[in-house]
Design an enzyme around this catalytic site. Structure first.
Site: not given
Ligand code: F6P
Length: 365
Positions: A141-143, A186
């Site tokens: 995860t980037i978070d 995040g």
């Molecule tokens: O968990 C990684 C992430 O990029 C978060 O930082 C972000 O809130 C979410 O995924 C965005 O999700 P999606 O790609 O479904 O819009």
């Protein structure tokens, strides 16, 4: 006959996924007793109407460590425990197909499964493990919000992308004497925002862990303009919230995606700052998915490759039901159960919060 391993990527894409697949492939190959298969779009490759799995060869994995995204594709709408099913009237419901999935994987003759994914994916891994699937998790995860691993691959790349963008906004803020707010991803953790704020030299950083006070932010901004023309650069985490308030987001409209989609707080904040006496011009930039697309950093390639190799080691030792973890500069493992037991947010006493405050960065509290 060789032992078949199935690998898949689930949830949002993340720089480094391909390096894990390549690391795992190379480890299998050098052992000689295993072969690696990939399931397309997480478990959908096995659960879909048509089987979509591929035996990975050198042709598939050659040079992919430097490539963003995932060669296996991914989805956040394929949870086997709550699989989206469309009813005749067009509405959606969910069905638990986990038992059926475990049976299918076993029938296909797989010896082990490697699930590369974040907290949601590893919760699925644990559920499948409890149903008898020999599975290993690899955290991504980037978070950087996964408990039980000090760092996840993808985070370093996201921080670098955000910092590069922040640097560009600093020069335009200076030139126009503006307040520039940059929104980063995040989810409910402020890791990307905090690292970017320190690396980029922000004046203000808003993170979910420290709810902000709008009036204080306005006072701080206006004070930067006391001597005439100033400028302010802010990093705002998508999950930041005001004291006593809630995050800015909405439940996903995609069937089968359980997440609340955060994003857009800087637009809301800009209006509120303007309406409440913030004098200078304000502009907002939402970085969005560029933080997780494209080439992984060297650090993430190394971390991801090491995690792929470690996943193979766990399979060889038959240590199923575990997740690869990077702890105290060592590649190790933890039980999936422990890995999903908590969410890793920033502790207000974290040394980097203290570092930021000492550097003069305000959290708006
Ligand atoms: O968990 C990684 C992430 O990029 C978060 O930082 C972000 O809130 C979410 O995924 C965005 O999700 P999606 O790609 O479904 O819009």
């Amino acid at each position: 006959m060789k032992k078949k391993i199935l690998v898949l990527t689930g949830g949002g894409d993340c720089p480094g996924l391909n390096a894990v697949i390549r690391g795992l492939y190379k480890a299998c190959k050098s052992d000689g007793r295993y072969e690696l298969w990939g399931s397309k779009e997480a478990f959908n490759g096995v659960m879909g109407e048509e089987l979509d799995i591929v035996r990975l060869t050198r042709r598939h994995v050659g040079g992919i460590h430097a490539k963003g995204g995932t060669i296996l594709q991914t989805t956040n709408r394929g949870n086997p425990c709550a699989y989206p099913v469309q009813l005749k009237d067009g509405t959606w419901t969910t069905k638990d197909r986990s038992k059926e999935l475990v049976q299918r994987i076993k029938k296909l003759g797989f010896y082990a499964v490697v699930n590369i994914g974040g907290d949601g994916s590893q919760t699925i891994s644990q559920a499948l493990y409890e149903k008898g699937l020999p599975i290993i998790g690899v955290p991504k995860t980037i978070d950087n919000d996964l408990y039980a691993t000090d760092m996840t691959f993808g985070f370093n790349t996201a921080v670098q992308v955000a910092t590069d963008c922040f640097d560009k906004l600093v020069t335009t803020a200076e030139s126009h004497h503006r307040v520039m707010m940059m929104e980063v991803m995040g989810r409910d953790a402020g890791w990307i925002a905090l690292h970017t704020a320190i690396a980029g030299g922000a004046e203000i950083c808003l993170i979910p862990e420290i709810p902000f006070n709008l009036k204080k932010i306005i006072r701080q901004i206006n004070s930067r303009y006391k001597k005439g023309k100033g400028f302010v650069n802010m990093v705002v985490s998508e999950g930041a919230k005001p004291q006593g308030g809630t995050t800015f987001g909405a439940r996903s409209k995609d069937a089968g995606d359980p997440h609340v989609k955060l994003g857009g707080i800087v637009n809301q904040l800009r209006c509120e700052l303007e309406e409440n006496g913030c004098r200078p011009q304000i502009r907002g930039t939402i970085l969005g998915h560029i933080q997780r697309g494209g080439t992984p950093s060297a650090f993430d390639r190394v971390l991801a490759s090491a995690m792929g190799v470690k996943a193979f080691e766990l399979i060889e030792k038959e240590e199923f039901g575990k997740m690869v973890a990077y702890v105290n500069n060592k590649m190790t493992s933890v039980t999936l159960k422990k890995a999903i037991s908590k969410y890793k947010v920033l502790d207000p006493d974290h040394y980097l919060i203290n570092t930021a405050r000492s550097l003069g960065i305000s959290f708006g509290d």
